[in-house]
Design an enzyme around this catalytic site. Structure first.
Site, PDB file in Angstrom:
ATOM      1  N   GLY A   1      40.276  34.207  35.450  1.00 19.44           N
ATOM      2  CA  GLY A   1      41.570  34.915  35.399  1.00 19.44           C
ATOM      3  C   GLY A   1      42.487  34.428  34.285  1.00 19.44           C
TER       4      GLY A   1
ATOM      5  N   LEU B   1      43.577  35.586  31.577  1.00 17.96           N
ATOM      6  CA  LEU B   1      44.587  36.385  31.024  1.00 17.96           C
ATOM      7  C   LEU B   1      45.654  37.046  32.055  1.00 17.96           C
ATOM      8  CD1 LEU B   1      42.199  38.514  28.757  1.00 17.96           C
ATOM      9  CD2 LEU B   1      43.789  36.759  28.071  1.00 17.96           C
TER      10      LEU B   1
ATOM     11  N   GLN C   1      48.751  36.324  34.886  1.00 12.12           N
ATOM     12  CA  GLN C   1      50.137  35.914  34.832  1.00 12.12           C
ATOM     13  C   GLN C   1      50.423  34.418  34.779  1.00 12.12           C
ATOM     14  OE1 GLN C   1      52.885  36.107  38.212  1.00 12.12           O
ATOM     15  NE2 GLN C   1      54.683  36.068  37.169  1.00 12.12           N
TER      16      GLN C   1
ATOM     17  N   ASP D   1      37.726  35.728  31.615  1.00  5.38           N
ATOM     18  CA  ASP D   1      38.476  36.722  32.192  1.00  5.38           C
ATOM     19  C   ASP D   1      37.263  37.736  32.259  1.00  5.38           C
ATOM     20  OD1 ASP D   1      41.756  37.320  33.047  1.00  5.38           O
ATOM     21  OD2 ASP D   1      40.499  39.153  32.812  1.00  5.38           O
ATOM     22  N   ILE D   2      37.780  38.777  33.144  1.00  2.00           N
ATOM     23  CA  ILE D   2      36.842  39.907  33.285  1.00  2.00           C
ATOM     24  C   ILE D   2      36.881  40.872  31.780  1.00  2.00           C
ATOM     25  CG2 ILE D   2      38.528  41.517  34.675  1.00  2.00           C
ATOM     26  CD1 ILE D   2      35.838  42.032  36.290  1.00  2.00           C
ATOM     27  N   ARG D   3      38.202  40.810  31.284  1.00  3.20           N
ATOM     28  CA  ARG D   3      38.405  41.560  30.092  1.00  3.20           C
ATOM     29  C   ARG D   3      39.022  40.650  28.894  1.00  3.20           C
ATOM     30  NH1 ARG D   3      44.337  42.199  30.461  1.00  3.20           N
ATOM     31  NH2 ARG D   3      44.859  40.577  32.187  1.00  3.20           N
TER      32      ARG D   3
ATOM     33  N   ASP E   1      33.208  37.905  35.136  1.00  2.00           N
ATOM     34  CA  ASP E   1      33.298  38.602  36.403  1.00  2.00           C
ATOM     35  C   ASP E   1      33.064  37.724  37.287  1.00  2.00           C
ATOM     36  OD1 ASP E   1      33.463  39.933  38.719  1.00  2.00           O
ATOM     37  OD2 ASP E   1      31.963  41.691  37.993  1.00  2.00           O
TER      38      ASP E   1
ATOM     39  N   TYR F   1      45.549  40.312  52.127  1.00  4.35           N
ATOM     40  CA  TYR F   1      46.109  38.875  50.931  1.00  4.35           C
ATOM     41  C   TYR F   1      46.194  37.513  51.930  1.00  4.35           C
ATOM     42  CZ  TYR F   1      48.585  36.529  47.073  1.00  4.35           C
ATOM     43  OH  TYR F   1      48.940  35.595  46.112  1.00  4.35           O
TER      44      TYR F   1
ATOM     45  N   LYS G   1      43.983  34.242  52.124  1.00  5.10           N
ATOM     46  CA  LYS G   1      44.544  32.753  51.639  1.00  5.10           C
ATOM     47  C   LYS G   1      44.329  31.848  52.667  1.00  5.10           C
ATOM     48  CE  LYS G   1      46.090  33.879  47.259  1.00  5.10           C
ATOM     49  NZ  LYS G   1      45.292  33.451  46.248  1.00  5.10           N
TER      50      LYS G   1
HETATM   51  C1  AKB Z   1      52.592  38.158  45.560  1.00  4.37           C
HETATM   52  O1  AKB Z   1      53.953  38.436  45.886  1.00  4.37           O
HETATM   53  O2  AKB Z   1      51.474  38.583  45.978  1.00  4.37           O
HETATM   54  C2  AKB Z   1      52.546  36.764  44.957  1.00  4.37           C
HETATM   55  C3  AKB Z   1      52.419  35.645  45.974  1.00  4.37           C
HETATM   56  C4  AKB Z   1      53.802  35.427  46.511  1.00  4.37           C
HETATM   57  O3  AKB Z   1      51.457  35.262  46.378  1.00  4.37           O
HETATM   58  N1  AKB Z   1      53.350  36.568  44.026  1.00  4.37           N
END
Ligand code: AKB
Length: 318
Positions: free
Chosen positions: A8, A10, A12, A34-36, A52, A141, A145
């Site tokens: 990853g 490329l 942020q 990166d994938i691109r 990938d 998400y 995590k």
């Molecule tokens: C998001 O907003 O998804 C991220 C984070 C806080 O993990 N920046």
């Protein structure tokens, strides 16, 4: 860390981390993947390969051929995108991490994998959120995590893989814009302040979230990876933060440089619900105690630097 492979690269964090690691460890010792592929400093300043992260064999072969001793696994979907595409998020975020863990196990690599304040949920204490506390996230998400934190602990305990990680807050940077996060408003606001003198926030007034300026986030990764492993108790999920603010406070900070800056609201219910399920301000004392974590930037010093760097960047692109 001597020979580092980044996934990853490329994204942020990856795009700035690659440059920083190449400055510290030498360009040829940092393989960006990166994938691109884009015309970018990351691609042009050292070794780069398309990858990938769901292709386990290719990840393994690239790391082996490069002679990597460290993997920094950044490829992932962020919170808002994960909420829009939960199955894709599960497959990519978990599948990519499992491949990174397996490659690290087979090749004896040290592995960094980021967690997030998204690993907390509505039942977590909101103020001064402890390092060890309730984690029942209500987002895909967050589920990824928490599972990732546990999986990294498991690979350390079971197989001795030197896994390390932090729970990042929202990260603010002028280089590469984030994509698909809930905290992205705190980056967009600076672009719009300079370009239009006003910003419409999709996050409601009074919503506090932890944040950190990118230079502090990059330094945290380097410091944790270089830390004495025998001192790490919370090796995969250190709370780290530099500040906590709500939209009005960032506007006040911007007005110190752009006095007529206007802030209005058009709340996005999906991203607001995600933000409401996260802590207001987390406690980073375990990171301070175990590996001397510290952040240099607060809201006002970050705002000053952001506006200076971003105006140079935007003027250059005129
Ligand atoms: C998001 O907003 O998804 C991220 C984070 C806080 O993990 N920046």
């Amino acid at each position: 860390m001597k020979k580092i492979m980044i996934t990853g690269a490329l994204g942020q964090i990856g795009s700035e981390l690659t440059v920083k690691l190449r400055e510290i460890y030498g360009s040829n010792n940092v393989l960006a993947t990166d994938i691109r592929k884009t015309e970018s400093t990351v691609v042009n300043s050292g070794p780069f390969e398309l990858l990938d992260v769901l292709e386990a064999d290719r990840m393994y072969t690239l790391a082996k051929d490069f002679g990597a001793d460290t993997m920094i696994h950044m490829a992932a979907l962020l919170s808002a995108t994960a909420e829009a595409k939960p199955l894709l998020a599960w497959n990519l975020n978990m599948g990519g991490l499992v491949n990174a863990l397996e490659t690290s196990r087979d090749l004896g690599l040290q592995l960094f994998s980021p967690s997030s304040i998204g690993a907390f949920g509505p039942s977590t204490p909101k103020q001064n959120t402890p390092q060890d506390t309730l984690q029942r996230p209500t987002t895909m998400y967050g589920v990824n995590k928490v599972a990732g934190e546990l999986l990294c602990d498991y690979y350390f305990e079971k197989f001795g893989v030197d896994t390390r990680g932090v729970r990042f807050p929202g990260l603010i940077s002028y280089d590469t814009p984030p994509g698909g996060g809930t905290t992205d408003y705190a980056v967009d606001i600076y672009y719009k302040a300079l370009e239009q003198g006003k910003y419409t926030s999709y996050i409601k007034q009074g919503t506090y979230m932890d944040m950190m300026y990118m230079p502090d986030a990059l330094q945290a990764i380097v410091d944790l990876m270089e830390a004495d492993g025998s001192k790490l108790i919370h090796r995969n999920a250190f709370n780290v933060t530099a500040m906590s603010f709500e939209p009005e406070q960032i506007a006040v900070s911007i007005r110190k440089h752009i006095p007529n800056f206007e802030l209005s609201y058009d709340v996005d219910p999906i991203r607001q619900a995600i933000a409401d399920s996260w802590p207001n301000a987390i406690d980073a004392s375990a990171a301070k105690d175990e590996w001397d974590f510290k952040a240099q930037y607060d809201l006002d010093t970050m705002t000053k630097d952001m506006l200076e760097k971003l105006s140079l960047k935007l003027n250059k692109n005129d």
